[in-house]
Design a protein around this motif. Structure first.
Motif, PDB file in Angstrom:
ATOM      1  N   VAL A 157      19.887  11.013 -38.409  1.00 18.27           N
ATOM      2  CA  VAL A 157      19.936  12.019 -37.342  1.00 18.27           C
ATOM      3  C   VAL A 157      19.185  11.473 -36.133  1.00 18.27           C
ATOM      4  N   VAL A 158      19.890  11.401 -35.016  1.00 17.57           N
ATOM      5  CA  VAL A 158      19.298  10.939 -33.756  1.00 17.57           C
ATOM      6  C   VAL A 158      19.490  12.032 -32.703  1.00 17.57           C
ATOM      7  N   MET A 159      18.568  12.059 -31.765  1.00 16.99           N
ATOM      8  CA  MET A 159      18.679  13.030 -30.668  1.00 16.99           C
ATOM      9  C   MET A 159      19.176  12.311 -29.411  1.00 16.99           C
ATOM     10  N   MET A 160      20.244  12.817 -28.857  1.00 15.96           N
ATOM     11  CA  MET A 160      20.819  12.251 -27.636  1.00 15.96           C
ATOM     12  C   MET A 160      20.330  13.059 -26.432  1.00 15.96           C
ATOM     13  N   GLN A 161      19.809  12.394 -25.456  1.00 18.52           N
ATOM     14  CA  GLN A 161      19.400  13.003 -24.196  1.00 18.52           C
ATOM     15  C   GLN A 161      20.164  12.326 -23.063  1.00 18.52           C
ATOM     16  N   VAL A 162      20.824  13.124 -22.255  1.00 18.81           N
ATOM     17  CA  VAL A 162      21.631  12.570 -21.167  1.00 18.81           C
ATOM     18  C   VAL A 162      21.415  13.410 -19.911  1.00 18.81           C
ATOM     19  N   THR A 163      21.343  12.730 -18.776  1.00 17.83           N
ATOM     20  CA  THR A 163      21.197  13.381 -17.468  1.00 17.83           C
ATOM     21  C   THR A 163      22.282  12.848 -16.540  1.00 17.83           C
ATOM     22  N   VAL A 164      23.089  13.760 -16.012  1.00 11.45           N
ATOM     23  CA  VAL A 164      24.194  13.403 -15.113  1.00 11.45           C
ATOM     24  C   VAL A 164      23.798  13.807 -13.698  1.00 11.45           C
ATOM     25  N   THR A 165      23.874  12.853 -12.757  1.00 14.07           N
ATOM     26  CA  THR A 165      23.546  13.110 -11.348  1.00 14.07           C
ATOM     27  C   THR A 165      24.844  13.151 -10.550  1.00 14.07           C
ATOM     28  N   THR A 166      25.068  14.272  -9.878  1.00 16.52           N
ATOM     29  CA  THR A 166      26.257  14.442  -9.035  1.00 16.52           C
ATOM     30  C   THR A 166      25.812  14.696  -7.597  1.00 16.52           C
ATOM     31  N   SER A 167      26.715  14.479  -6.681  1.00 16.81           N
ATOM     32  CA  SER A 167      26.415  14.702  -5.261  1.00 16.81           C
ATOM     33  C   SER A 167      27.638  15.263  -4.560  1.00 16.81           C
ATOM     34  N   TYR A 168      27.376  16.120  -3.573  1.00 15.68           N
ATOM     35  CA  TYR A 168      28.416  16.691  -2.726  1.00 15.68           C
ATOM     36  C   TYR A 168      27.768  17.157  -1.431  1.00 15.68           C
ATOM     37  N   PHE A 169      28.420  16.844  -0.319  1.00 18.26           N
ATOM     38  CA  PHE A 169      27.920  17.202   1.008  1.00 18.26           C
ATOM     39  C   PHE A 169      26.495  16.685   1.235  1.00 18.26           C
ATOM     40  N   GLY A 170      26.187  15.508   0.682  1.00 25.07           N
ATOM     41  CA  GLY A 170      24.854  14.946   0.850  1.00 25.07           C
ATOM     42  C   GLY A 170      23.791  15.571  -0.032  1.00 25.07           C
ATOM     43  N   HIS A 171      24.178  16.486  -0.909  1.00 34.90           N
ATOM     44  CA  HIS A 171      23.232  17.164  -1.799  1.00 34.90           C
ATOM     45  C   HIS A 171      23.395  16.606  -3.206  1.00 34.90           C
ATOM     46  N   ALA A 172      22.278  16.239  -3.837  1.00 31.71           N
ATOM     47  CA  ALA A 172      22.291  15.698  -5.196  1.00 31.71           C
ATOM     48  C   ALA A 172      21.877  16.774  -6.191  1.00 31.71           C
ATOM     49  N   GLU A 173      22.543  16.777  -7.328  1.00 33.37           N
ATOM     50  CA  GLU A 173      22.262  17.763  -8.376  1.00 33.37           C
ATOM     51  C   GLU A 173      22.278  17.067  -9.722  1.00 33.37           C
ATOM     52  N   GLN A 174      21.339  17.449 -10.588  1.00 34.95           N
ATOM     53  CA  GLN A 174      21.231  16.842 -11.913  1.00 34.95           C
ATOM     54  C   GLN A 174      21.460  17.897 -12.994  1.00 34.95           C
TER      55      GLN A 174
END
Length: 281
Positions: A239-256
């Motif tokens: 059993v392993v724990m997966m941690q993932v963070t996706v960074t998106t951007s639109y109109f110069g604004h970044a969101e995670q």
């Protein structure tokens, strides 16, 4: 002697009468001249007044005459039918009656209502389409796991490929700039990676992205080498724990957007997941 004296008196009386008559005639002539001058002056005044009235006093009876030619412009107070000399439009004063239709704005309320309604409609549409909505990141699962061993150092090398489903709920395109992931086993980080990729997701669309995390089980966890290579066990799940963070951007604004999940991974052989089924090699 007496006759001569009487004759002298008669001549003197005649001379006095003649002088009085001449004086009276002189006064009469002078009065006549004054009367004539007065009458002449009155006549001249009357004639002058008549001519002045003819010029200015009765001007309203004359017909309207337009100025035509290149040196004239449209008269603003003649209902658009008259003209005034060019160059004097900034000097002449325009008198417009209060009841003139040009002083009454035509359908002002209607135009204002339409303008305000149109502005509100455009603003509402802009807010509706440009308002930022959530970006959904769903962990699909482990796509494949490839295992290799170092017999001498008792190390297990596990390369795990995962699949993410990213949904764009906005009415404009977004870009996935990077994906950061790490894998933990028994509260120990055994692998991490950063996947830099510019992927564009169209409005109201979704994409599946794969990312690979190389992991190493060694050192204080070298006992796992014996478990993963034990031949009596067919499936060696850990059993392993997966941690993932996706960074998106639109109109110069970044969101995670981050996700954490636990997954079973077989460290005893290579596995590939296809359509939800796991194949063991």
């Amino acid at each position: 002697m007496g006759d001569a004296s009487g004759l002298k008196q008669i001549k003197a009386a005649a001379a006095a009468a003649a002088a009085a008559m001449g004086k009276a005639q002189s006064h009469l002539t002078k009065n006549k001249d004054e009367s004539h001058d007065a009458l002449t002056a009155a006549g001249d005044f009357k004639d002058g007044q008549t001519e002045e009235d003819a010029k200015h006093g009765d001007v309203s009876q004359f017909p309207y005459v337009e100025f035509t030619g290149r040196d004239s412009v449209t008269c603003p107070t003649c209902q658009g039918t008259g003209r005034i000399p060019r160059g004097q439009e900034n000097q002449l004063v325009a008198l417009i009656p209060y009841s003139d239709q040009r002083l009454r704005p035509s359908r002002t309320k209607l135009y204002v209502t339409i303008s305000v309604s149109l502005c509100l409609l455009l603003s509402g549409l802009a807010v509706f389409f440009l308002f930022p909505r959530s970006i959904d990141v769903t962990y699909v699962g482990v796509k494949s796991a490839y295992v290799s061993y170092d017999q001498q150092q008792r190390i297990v090398y596990l390369t795990i490929t995962n699949t993410l489903n990213i949904s764009n709920n906005n009415y404009y395109a977004i870009s996935v700039t990077n994906i950061t992931a790490q894998v933990q086993f028994s509260k120990t980080v055994i692998g991490k990676t950063k996947f830099n990729n510019t992927t564009v997701i169209m409005p109201l669309d979704e994409r599946q992205l794969d990312y690979t995390v190389p992991t190493t089980i060694a050192d204080e966890m070298s006992y796992m080498f014996d478990y993963c290579t034990l031949p009596t066990i067919k499936v060696h799940n850990i059993v392993v724990m997966m941690q993932v963070t996706v960074t998106t951007s639109y109109f110069g604004h970044a969101e995670q957007v981050s996700q954490e999940m636990y997954q079973y991974v077989d460290c005893g052989g290579n596995t590939t997941s296809m359509h939800g089924h796991v194949q063991v090699y």
